[in-house]
Design a protein around this motif. Structure first.
Motif, mmCIF file in Angstrom:
data_model
loop_
_atom_site.group_PDB
_atom_site.id
_atom_site.type_symbol
_atom_site.label_atom_id
_atom_site.label_comp_id
_atom_site.label_asym_id
_atom_site.label_seq_id
_atom_site.Cartn_x
_atom_site.Cartn_y
_atom_site.Cartn_z
ATOM 1 N N ARG A 1 0.806 -1.228 0.000
ATOM 2 C CA ARG A 1 0.000 0.000 0.000
ATOM 3 C C ARG A 1 0.838 1.276 0.000
ATOM 4 N N PRO A 2 1.948 1.353 0.764
ATOM 5 C CA PRO A 2 2.708 2.616 0.751
ATOM 6 C C PRO A 2 3.240 3.006 -0.619
ATOM 7 N N LEU A 3 3.456 2.030 -1.513
ATOM 8 C CA LEU A 3 3.981 2.350 -2.835
ATOM 9 C C LEU A 3 2.967 3.091 -3.692
ATOM 10 N N ARG A 4 1.704 3.174 -3.250
ATOM 11 C CA ARG A 4 0.717 3.974 -3.956
ATOM 12 C C ARG A 4 0.906 5.463 -3.700
ATOM 13 N N ARG A 5 1.735 5.798 -2.727
ATOM 14 C CA ARG A 5 2.012 7.197 -2.402
ATOM 15 C C ARG A 5 3.233 7.637 -3.212
ATOM 16 N N GLU B 1 -0.105 2.672 7.707
ATOM 17 C CA GLU B 1 0.739 2.009 6.716
ATOM 18 C C GLU B 1 2.214 1.996 7.128
ATOM 19 N N LEU B 2 2.531 2.495 8.324
ATOM 20 C CA LEU B 2 3.930 2.549 8.744
ATOM 21 C C LEU B 2 4.587 1.176 8.856
ATOM 22 N N PRO B 3 3.929 0.163 9.460
ATOM 23 C CA PRO B 3 4.575 -1.165 9.471
ATOM 24 C C PRO B 3 4.859 -1.683 8.065
ATOM 25 N N ALA B 4 3.920 -1.477 7.139
ATOM 26 C CA ALA B 4 4.134 -1.930 5.764
ATOM 27 C C ALA B 4 5.292 -1.177 5.117
ATOM 28 N N ALA B 5 5.380 0.133 5.364
ATOM 29 C CA ALA B 5 6.470 0.926 4.801
ATOM 30 C C ALA B 5 7.817 0.459 5.355
ATOM 31 N N ASN B 6 7.866 0.171 6.658
ATOM 32 C CA ASN B 6 9.107 -0.332 7.251
ATOM 33 C C ASN B 6 9.484 -1.693 6.685
ATOM 34 N N ALA B 7 8.477 -2.545 6.445
ATOM 35 C CA ALA B 7 8.755 -3.863 5.865
ATOM 36 C C ALA B 7 9.322 -3.721 4.460
#
Length: 463
Positions: free
Chosen positions: A61-65, A192-198
């Protein structure tokens, strides 16, 4: 970072201010900011439940930003390139001196500047536009890599020059890392912070595997000097990606422009007053100092796993933990949406201790590698949730300083572990030292969880 968790109102305010700052930048960044606002308005659809295999796969999801995607893509480019230099420097020093001791001295020469400038860099990141700081420091790292290339091509064969350049490179990295990590919370929503860190951790761990392998393959073909040049060119792409980020000025105007000793001390005072921050750092220290056995890999390869081939065993032992971490990142959909961030950190540290203990008990190389890979998965989970706590549970004006301390802990823990495990391995034997370290991790982590409910009860924003 921890106690003062940002609300969704704070997140939307941050995004609005970032977009406003972006209006003074180049037109393409303005378009990106507008795209971010449109995506943020559709957050409900972005956070919709995933079904089938997508529930287990990496949460992207973070890659949509657009802004985060640019920051992440720059990490993709440099993750491998930086490892080319990380291999080339000790190789060149060993070629000049024929001594592994000098390789170790060079590592220490880079450690002190990293500590000093990471702490100072965290204070600077809280007082200036983080995008501008990233531009300056990434440019500095690129120039340093270019200087590495020049000295290699010129044939200086000077260990002193290499150590000075290494110290300069680590100083720039110390200034860069807190700003880069602290910026993430301004580019993605809190959930979305955990996903961004992953995503970020997976890329870095992939670099730890692919970079040394690529370096080993390229040195006989193109030579050692060109590894530095490849890294410098890759860093130019990073500078361009950072240039296209939105402006990231301090949200608290009172903090702008101040980055001295007083502000650094205030950061440590903040940690002392917020137990969940202190405990998350302590959990990582427990895992890395007591349970990181990499200093014993050469001894284990030469003794316990010699029948499998010493070279093969050594390569597999060093690669196993990063490979496991990459696998954990690719399966981060299984855990990146969990709310109990503190409990996940404790569970991951205990799992790390169990895996390291089992590794120490394994006489079969392939079983040992499997347990090290399992330890890598646990380490990835720990990194994801410790990073999420650092980003989501602290006010923005302290975020850079917390990331500076985080950089010091992450860099210093394994170095202390090398000394501790190397000494214990010489005194008691390698396998005994590994098993003892793993058991100590389990005991210390469970004791920490029992004595400090604030960490195990800490919750982040669920996905």
């Amino acid at each position: 970072m921890y106690q003062a968790a940002r609300t969704s109102v704070d997140t939307s305010k941050s995004s609005t201010e970032d977009s406003a700052g972006d209006s003074d930048s180049a037109g393409d960044r303005t378009d990106d900011a507008a795209a971010q606002r449109n995506e943020a308005s559709a957050s409900a659809s972005a956070g919709s439940p995933r079904h089938g295999w997508r529930r287990w796969a990496m949460d992207t999801r973070p890659l949509r930003r657009p802004a985060y995607r640019r920051l992440w893509s720059s990490t993709v480019v440099t993750a491998v390139g930086s490892q080319l230099t990380a291999v080339a420097v000790p190789k060149q020093i060993y070629d000049i001196t024929g001594s592994s001791a000098w390789v170790g001295y060079a590592s220490l020469a880079g450690f002190l500047p990293l500590v000093v400038f990471a702490l100072w860099g965290g204070a600077i990141a809280d007082s200036v536009d983080r995008r501008k700081l990233l531009l300056v420091t990434n440019t500095g790292i690129a120039v340093t890599s270019l200087l590495f290339w020049i000295q290699a091509v010129a044939g200086l064969d000077s260990v002193l020059v290499l150590m000075v350049l290494l110290a300069l490179q680590q100083a720039f990295f110390g200034l860069n890392s807190p700003a880069r990590n602290a910026s993430i919370a301004r580019l993605v929503p809190a959930d979305e912070l955990p996903a961004a860190n992953a995503l970020g951790s997976t890329v870095m761990q992939t670099g730890l595997v692919a970079g040394p392998l690529l370096a080993g393959a390229l040195i006989p073909v193109i030579g050692l000097a060109e590894l530095y040049l490849i890294d410098a060119l890759a860093l130019c792409l990073t500078v361009w990606a950072v240039y296209r980020l939105p402006a990231l000025p301090p949200l608290a105007t009172a903090a702008a422009g101040r980055a001295g000793m007083r502000e650094i001390v205030a950061g440590f005072r903040y940690i002392a007053l917020h137990k969940v921050l202190l405990l998350s750092f302590l959990a990582d220290i427990v895992a890395m100092v007591l349970g990181m056995p990499r200093a014993l890999f050469p001894q284990l390869a030469a003794q316990t796993y010699a029948p499998y081939g010493e070279g093969l065993a050594l390569g597999l032992l060093f690669a196993a933990i990063p490979i496991g971490a990459v696998a954990g990142g690719l399966m981060s959909g299984t855990f990146s949406r969990v709310r109990r961030h503190g409990l996940m950190v404790i569970a991951a540290v205990v799992a790390w201790g169990v895996a390291i203990t089992c590794f120490g008990l394994s006489a079969n190389l392939w079983v040992a590698v499997a347990f090290l890979a399992a330890a890598g998965v646990a380490d990835m989970v720990s990194m994801v949730f410790r990073g999420a706590i650092l980003l989501s549970a602290v006010t923005d004006e302290m975020r850079g300083r917390m990331q500076g301390v985080f950089t010091v802990v992450v860099a210093g823990g394994p170095r202390l572990a090398d000394v501790l495990h190397g000494t214990a391995g010489s005194a008691f034997g390698a396998r005994t030292a590994v098993v003892g370290g793993g058991l100590l991790v389990i005991v210390a982590a469970l004791a920490l969880a029992a004595a400090t409910p604030v960490l195990r009860r800490h919750e982040g924003t669920g996905g």
